[in-house]
Design an enzyme around this catalytic site. Sequence first.
Site, PDB file in Angstrom:
ATOM      1  N   LYS A 117       0.812  -1.217   0.000  1.00  0.00           N
ATOM      2  CA  LYS A 117       0.000   0.000   0.000  1.00  0.00           C
ATOM      3  C   LYS A 117       0.846   1.268   0.000  1.00  0.00           C
ATOM      4  O   LYS A 117       0.434   2.285  -0.545  1.00  0.00           O
ATOM      5  CB  LYS A 117      -0.960   0.007   1.190  1.00  0.00           C
ATOM      6  CG  LYS A 117      -2.102  -0.979   1.010  1.00  0.00           C
ATOM      7  CD  LYS A 117      -3.155  -0.818   2.079  1.00  0.00           C
ATOM      8  CE  LYS A 117      -4.270  -1.834   1.883  1.00  0.00           C
ATOM      9  NZ  LYS A 117      -5.162  -1.925   3.033  1.00  0.00           N
ATOM     10  N   LYS A 201      -5.183  -9.744  -6.995  1.00  0.00           N
ATOM     11  CA  LYS A 201      -6.367  -9.853  -6.140  1.00  0.00           C
ATOM     12  C   LYS A 201      -7.473  -8.902  -6.600  1.00  0.00           C
ATOM     13  O   LYS A 201      -7.178  -7.786  -7.018  1.00  0.00           O
ATOM     14  CB  LYS A 201      -5.914  -9.481  -4.726  1.00  0.00           C
ATOM     15  CG  LYS A 201      -6.866  -9.815  -3.627  1.00  0.00           C
ATOM     16  CD  LYS A 201      -6.277  -9.419  -2.277  1.00  0.00           C
ATOM     17  CE  LYS A 201      -6.277  -7.924  -2.072  1.00  0.00           C
ATOM     18  NZ  LYS A 201      -5.978  -7.491  -0.710  1.00  0.00           N
ATOM     19  N   LYS A 204     -10.800  -3.187  -4.148  1.00  0.00           N
ATOM     20  CA  LYS A 204     -11.575  -1.947  -4.241  1.00  0.00           C
ATOM     21  C   LYS A 204     -10.752  -0.842  -4.878  1.00  0.00           C
ATOM     22  O   LYS A 204     -11.295   0.100  -5.433  1.00  0.00           O
ATOM     23  CB  LYS A 204     -11.931  -1.446  -2.829  1.00  0.00           C
ATOM     24  CG  LYS A 204     -12.877  -2.313  -2.068  1.00  0.00           C
ATOM     25  CD  LYS A 204     -13.067  -1.724  -0.663  1.00  0.00           C
ATOM     26  CE  LYS A 204     -13.425  -2.814   0.318  1.00  0.00           C
ATOM     27  NZ  LYS A 204     -13.223  -2.451   1.707  1.00  0.00           N
TER      28      LYS A 204
HETATM   29  P1  TYM Z   1     -10.948  -5.217   3.777  1.00  0.00           P
HETATM   30  O1  TYM Z   1     -11.935  -4.135   4.011  1.00  0.00           O
HETATM   31  O2  TYM Z   1      -9.830  -4.984   2.838  1.00  0.00           O
HETATM   32  O3  TYM Z   1     -11.685  -6.518   3.293  1.00  0.00           O
HETATM   33  C1  TYM Z   1     -12.785  -7.033   4.002  1.00  0.00           C
HETATM   34  C2  TYM Z   1     -12.752  -8.553   3.978  1.00  0.00           C
HETATM   35  O4  TYM Z   1     -12.809  -9.014   2.621  1.00  0.00           O
HETATM   36  C3  TYM Z   1     -11.735  -9.915   2.391  1.00  0.00           C
HETATM   37  N1  TYM Z   1     -11.273  -9.728   1.000  1.00  0.00           N
HETATM   38  C4  TYM Z   1     -11.178 -10.726   0.113  1.00  0.00           C
HETATM   39  N2  TYM Z   1     -11.449 -12.047   0.207  1.00  0.00           N
HETATM   40  C5  TYM Z   1     -11.260 -12.808  -0.910  1.00  0.00           C
HETATM   41  N3  TYM Z   1     -10.833 -12.291  -2.086  1.00  0.00           N
HETATM   42  C6  TYM Z   1     -10.551 -10.975  -2.221  1.00  0.00           C
HETATM   43  N4  TYM Z   1     -10.138 -10.486  -3.384  1.00  0.00           N
HETATM   44  C7  TYM Z   1     -10.722 -10.126  -1.078  1.00  0.00           C
HETATM   45  N5  TYM Z   1     -10.543  -8.796  -0.872  1.00  0.00           N
HETATM   46  C8  TYM Z   1     -10.886  -8.584   0.407  1.00  0.00           C
HETATM   47  C9  TYM Z   1     -10.662  -9.515   3.382  1.00  0.00           C
HETATM   48  O5  TYM Z   1      -9.778 -10.595   3.636  1.00  0.00           O
HETATM   49  C10 TYM Z   1     -11.484  -9.154   4.584  1.00  0.00           C
HETATM   50  O6  TYM Z   1     -11.831 -10.305   5.331  1.00  0.00           O
HETATM   51  N6  TYM Z   1      -7.940  -5.277   7.673  1.00  0.00           N
HETATM   52  C11 TYM Z   1      -9.242  -5.683   7.259  1.00  0.00           C
HETATM   53  C12 TYM Z   1     -10.383  -5.086   8.042  1.00  0.00           C
HETATM   54  C13 TYM Z   1     -10.300  -5.279   9.515  1.00  0.00           C
HETATM   55  C14 TYM Z   1     -10.533  -6.482  10.223  1.00  0.00           C
HETATM   56  C15 TYM Z   1     -10.380  -6.157  11.592  1.00  0.00           C
HETATM   57  C16 TYM Z   1     -10.862  -7.763   9.816  1.00  0.00           C
HETATM   58  C17 TYM Z   1     -10.005  -4.325  10.435  1.00  0.00           C
HETATM   59  N7  TYM Z   1     -10.063  -4.839  11.691  1.00  0.00           N
HETATM   60  C18 TYM Z   1     -10.545  -7.122  12.576  1.00  0.00           C
HETATM   61  C19 TYM Z   1     -11.011  -8.731  10.821  1.00  0.00           C
HETATM   62  C20 TYM Z   1     -10.849  -8.392  12.183  1.00  0.00           C
HETATM   63  C21 TYM Z   1      -9.409  -5.228   5.821  1.00  0.00           C
HETATM   64  O7  TYM Z   1      -8.774  -4.359   5.352  1.00  0.00           O
HETATM   65  O8  TYM Z   1     -10.390  -5.765   5.177  1.00  0.00           O
END
Ligand code: TYM
Length: 338
Positions: A117, A201, A204
Amino acid sequence: MTHKPLVLSGMQPTNTLHLGNYLGALKNWVRMQNEMPCLFCVVDMHAITTDAAYGKPEELTRATREVAAAYIAAGVDPARTPVFNQGQVPEHAELSWIFNCVARLGWMDRMTQFKEKSGKHKERSSVGLYTYPVLMAADILVYKATHVPVGEDQKQHLELSRDIAQKFNNDFGVPDFFPQPEPVITGAATRVMSLRDGTKKMSKSEESDLSRINLTDDAEAIANKIRRAKTDPLPLPDSKDGLKDRPEAENLLNIYAALADQDRDQVIAEFAGQQFSGFKQKLADLTVAKIGPVTAEMRRLLADPAEIDRTLKSGAARARAIAVPVMEEVRRRVGFIQ
Ligand code: TYM
């Protein structure tokens, strides 16, 4: 001591949720609600580490409501499961500071997502982006959550949460104070790839909207994106081995299997030897059938933002009821006079 099973997970309110978020995480959350108590958070504090939300309060508010609506539309029941935004539970930030003092720079320097990032300009990144995984550990451990359903890309962050929990327990002499949270990475699509490039991947932040299916896309947009998804010239393989070096074919088959709740081998057998064109048509129909109702329900919920705000407020109050006593004990263990 064994910890009571409790699920916590979250998503960032940045841009729009996509099929990767749904298949990698949200779909599993809905199922896990029937297995153990859950908490689902919209991580607005994480979102302000991104350009999509930082300095854009109206956009952050809009996206926070949209993500909450997506959780509920997908089947999270806010009457049973608190749905809340992180910013309304100050204990996350408070524990995060203490964890900043637990985590070591060497651990943080290994975080691959920060490297991706921050890109070439690390020195211009915010400190928040760097300590992002520490806040994530606090999100989980402030509730002593034991299970964290996420996509494959969050695995390293979960390992850091486990290291932080263990070091806190050691350094403050309370062997079982925090649990070791378990990542729950399940389903046929734990890493959904871009529709334009099967080695990247689905994300967004990817510039081309054709690379992803958004949860807000209508049937026509979904069909169009799947029709135009990158493939190779060969017919679909008849075995798992035939997917070697065919990342696009593998991705589309995984998506199909996850949406249909089928085993990937079953899906391979069903489409063995067929051309992509017919398969894509079936995949588009399936995607519209599964995502369409979620999108329609999101739209309905978003028409009443005040109701979403009430849901978030009530969720935050219920989440705080768990976090406040944990934080009181943390303060005492650390030695803060209260
Ligand atoms: P974020 O917002 O990037 O993504 C949310 C969830 O979606 C999953 N994900 C995917 N799974 C499969 N294929 C993909 N291409 C894909 N893109 C995203 C992510 O693995 C995630 O589960 N850091 C986390 C948010 C967070 C969090 C937490 C999660 C903050 N605090 C505590 C669990 C527990 C994140 O950026 O997710």
